[in-house]
Design a protein around this motif. Structure first.
Motif, PDB file in Angstrom:
ATOM      1  N   THR A   1     -35.295  54.445 -97.908  1.00 45.25           N
ATOM      2  CA  THR A   1     -34.264  55.483 -97.841  1.00 45.25           C
ATOM      3  C   THR A   1     -32.910  54.922 -97.448  1.00 45.25           C
ATOM      4  OG1 THR A   1     -34.780  55.946 -95.536  1.00 45.25           O
ATOM      5  CG2 THR A   1     -35.945  57.243 -97.217  1.00 45.25           C
ATOM      6  N   SER A   2     -32.878  53.686 -96.990  1.00 44.48           N
ATOM      7  CA  SER A   2     -31.620  53.094 -96.539  1.00 44.48           C
ATOM      8  C   SER A   2     -30.898  52.454 -97.720  1.00 44.48           C
ATOM      9  CB  SER A   2     -31.894  52.033 -95.470  1.00 44.48           C
ATOM     10  OG  SER A   2     -30.721  51.324 -95.201  1.00 44.48           O
ATOM     11  N   ALA A   3     -29.609  52.605 -97.750  1.00 47.28           N
ATOM     12  CA  ALA A   3     -28.811  51.970 -98.789  1.00 47.28           C
ATOM     13  C   ALA A   3     -28.325  50.600 -98.318  1.00 47.28           C
ATOM     14  CB  ALA A   3     -27.616  52.847 -99.140  1.00 47.28           C
ATOM     15  N   ALA A   4     -28.579  50.281 -97.058  1.00 43.68           N
ATOM     16  CA  ALA A   4     -28.101  49.012 -96.502  1.00 43.68           C
ATOM     17  C   ALA A   4     -28.926  47.857 -97.060  1.00 43.68           C
ATOM     18  CB  ALA A   4     -28.219  49.037 -94.976  1.00 43.68           C
ATOM     19  N   THR A   5     -28.244  46.843 -97.511  1.00 43.26           N
ATOM     20  CA  THR A   5     -28.872  45.636 -98.009  1.00 43.26           C
ATOM     21  C   THR A   5     -28.351  44.487 -97.175  1.00 43.26           C
ATOM     22  OG1 THR A   5     -28.916  46.568-100.222  1.00 43.26           O
ATOM     23  CG2 THR A   5     -29.191  44.180-100.040  1.00 43.26           C
ATOM     24  N   THR A   6     -29.247  43.595 -96.791  1.00 50.30           N
ATOM     25  CA  THR A   6     -28.815  42.456 -95.996  1.00 50.30           C
ATOM     26  C   THR A   6     -29.104  41.177 -96.744  1.00 50.30           C
ATOM     27  OG1 THR A   6     -30.955  42.359 -94.901  1.00 50.30           O
ATOM     28  CG2 THR A   6     -29.229  43.629 -93.795  1.00 50.30           C
ATOM     29  N   THR A   7     -28.282  40.190 -96.528  1.00 53.78           N
ATOM     30  CA  THR A   7     -28.487  38.872 -97.099  1.00 53.78           C
ATOM     31  C   THR A   7     -29.030  37.993 -96.001  1.00 53.78           C
ATOM     32  OG1 THR A   7     -26.631  39.212 -98.581  1.00 53.78           O
ATOM     33  CG2 THR A   7     -27.357  36.940 -98.255  1.00 53.78           C
ATOM     34  N   THR A   8     -30.104  37.273 -96.310  1.00 52.02           N
ATOM     35  CA  THR A   8     -30.672  36.379 -95.315  1.00 52.02           C
ATOM     36  C   THR A   8     -30.436  34.943 -95.744  1.00 52.02           C
ATOM     37  OG1 THR A   8     -32.808  36.440 -96.411  1.00 52.02           O
ATOM     38  CG2 THR A   8     -32.473  38.011 -94.608  1.00 52.02           C
ATOM     39  N   ALA A   9     -30.138  34.099 -94.794  1.00 49.95           N
ATOM     40  CA  ALA A   9     -29.954  32.672 -95.069  1.00 49.95           C
ATOM     41  C   ALA A   9     -31.072  31.918 -94.374  1.00 49.95           C
ATOM     42  CB  ALA A   9     -28.602  32.213 -94.542  1.00 49.95           C
ATOM     43  N   THR A  10     -31.402  30.767 -94.902  1.00 50.63           N
ATOM     44  CA  THR A  10     -32.459  29.972 -94.298  1.00 50.63           C
ATOM     45  C   THR A  10     -31.859  28.926 -93.370  1.00 50.63           C
ATOM     46  OG1 THR A  10     -32.399  28.459 -96.159  1.00 50.63           O
ATOM     47  CG2 THR A  10     -33.997  30.262 -96.265  1.00 50.63           C
ATOM     48  N   ALA A  11     -32.629  28.543 -92.383  1.00 48.44           N
ATOM     49  CA  ALA A  11     -32.205  27.482 -91.479  1.00 48.44           C
ATOM     50  C   ALA A  11     -32.122  26.177 -92.265  1.00 48.44           C
ATOM     51  CB  ALA A  11     -33.200  27.356 -90.334  1.00 48.44           C
ATOM     52  N   PRO A  12     -31.219  25.257 -91.912  1.00 49.90           N
ATOM     53  CA  PRO A  12     -31.064  24.024 -92.686  1.00 49.90           C
ATOM     54  C   PRO A  12     -32.297  23.130 -92.672  1.00 49.90           C
ATOM     55  CG  PRO A  12     -29.643  24.010 -90.740  1.00 49.90           C
ATOM     56  CD  PRO A  12     -30.298  25.357 -90.813  1.00 49.90           C
ATOM     57  N   THR A  13     -33.213  23.310 -91.736  1.00 41.51           N
ATOM     58  CA  THR A  13     -34.401  22.467 -91.671  1.00 41.51           C
ATOM     59  C   THR A  13     -35.636  23.142 -92.255  1.00 41.51           C
ATOM     60  OG1 THR A  13     -34.899  23.270 -89.453  1.00 41.51           O
ATOM     61  CG2 THR A  13     -33.587  21.265 -89.614  1.00 41.51           C
ATOM     62  N   GLU A  14     -35.537  24.417 -92.567  1.00 43.08           N
ATOM     63  CA  GLU A  14     -36.694  25.167 -93.077  1.00 43.08           C
ATOM     64  C   GLU A  14     -37.166  24.593 -94.403  1.00 43.08           C
ATOM     65  OE1 GLU A  14     -37.621  29.631 -94.586  1.00 43.08           O
ATOM     66  OE2 GLU A  14     -36.352  29.418 -92.823  1.00 43.08           O
ATOM     67  N   GLY A  15     -38.461  24.333 -94.487  1.00 37.40           N
ATOM     68  CA  GLY A  15     -39.049  23.849 -95.726  1.00 37.40           C
ATOM     69  C   GLY A  15     -38.916  22.355 -95.955  1.00 37.40           C
ATOM     70  N   ARG A  16     -38.172  21.660 -95.103  1.00 35.14           N
ATOM     71  CA  ARG A  16     -38.020  20.221 -95.284  1.00 35.14           C
ATOM     72  C   ARG A  16     -39.240  19.497 -94.725  1.00 35.14           C
ATOM     73  NH1 ARG A  16     -32.356  18.844 -92.744  1.00 35.14           N
ATOM     74  NH2 ARG A  16     -33.213  16.754 -92.935  1.00 35.14           N
ATOM     75  N   PRO A  17     -39.659  18.423 -95.381  1.00 37.72           N
ATOM     76  CA  PRO A  17     -40.803  17.669 -94.869  1.00 37.72           C
ATOM     77  C   PRO A  17     -40.448  16.980 -93.553  1.00 37.72           C
ATOM     78  CG  PRO A  17     -39.833  16.567 -96.761  1.00 37.72           C
ATOM     79  CD  PRO A  17     -39.111  17.872 -96.603  1.00 37.72           C
ATOM     80  N   GLN A  18     -41.433  16.839 -92.680  1.00 33.44           N
ATOM     81  CA  GLN A  18     -41.233  16.250 -91.356  1.00 33.44           C
ATOM     82  C   GLN A  18     -41.882  14.865 -91.308  1.00 33.44           C
ATOM     83  OE1 GLN A  18     -39.830  17.700 -88.173  1.00 33.44           O
ATOM     84  NE2 GLN A  18     -39.880  15.479 -87.953  1.00 33.44           N
TER      85      GLN A  18
END
Length: 186
Positions: free
Chosen positions: A37-54
């Motif tokens: 019911t909300s018209a609000a849309t948010t944009t999410t950004a990922t952390a710079p280390t997310e998904g990177r191999p360790q």
């Protein structure tokens, strides 16, 4: 003279990196709604280390090379000519340096850039003490090592270089360096 700089590990990684498996493109923002019911849309950004191999401190050279390969392949896909080196012909250093292409590839491939082992975080509270232990261990085992300032990444950064008269090198020197690093940073 070979200079090995503790703080430069990340800089080297940015030029000569690869990963274990292709990471999804994390640079694309996603849209989500809070409810139907909300018209609000948010944009999410990922952390710079997310998904990177360790990377792990205790990885073998072979294991580390495998982690770096997707990053190298990404560089290659973005027009950077790379040499094949190592026992398995792994992609590694640029064979024909092209700063413009390397800068573009670094940006495009940053999600595949392996993270350095947490123990080697130069901003960690124990890093300096452990670094000194590493250098001391190498000296105790016969390598002639001298600590040097490294301000390339950190104004108070430290690094090391081989001292005058060092006669241990090659595989034996690399083995001592690795064993001492493991002992000092664990």
């Amino acid at each position: 003279m070979r200079i090995v700089l503790g703080a430069a590990l990340l800089a080297v990684a940015a030029v000569t990196a690869c990963g274990t498996q292709p990471a999804p493109d994390k640079d694309i923002a996603s849209l989500s709604t809070t409810d139907s019911t909300s018209a609000a849309t948010t944009t999410t950004a990922t952390a710079p280390t997310e998904g990177r191999p360790q990377l792990r401190l205790d990885m073998t050279e072979d294991e580390s090379n495998k982690v770096w390969q997707p990053y190298y392949r990404c560089y290659e896909q973005h027009g950077v000519a790379l040499s094949r080196m190592g026992p398995n012909g792994e992609l590694q250093v640029p064979s024909k340096p092209d700063p413009a292409k390397e800068k573009e590839a670094a940006q495009a491939c940053k999600g595949k850039l392996p993270l350095q082992p947490p123990e080697l975080d130069t901003k960690g509270p124990k890093y300096r003490d452990n670094f000194h232990k590493w250098v001391q261990c190498m000296n105790d085992r016969g390598l002639k090592i001298v600590e040097v300032p490294d301000t390339s990444v950190d104004p108070d950064g430290i690094g090391w270089t081989y001292g005058e008269g060092n006669t241990i090198g090659g595989e034996q020197g690399a083995k001592i360096e690795r064993e001492c690093k493991l002992a000092a940073f664990k």
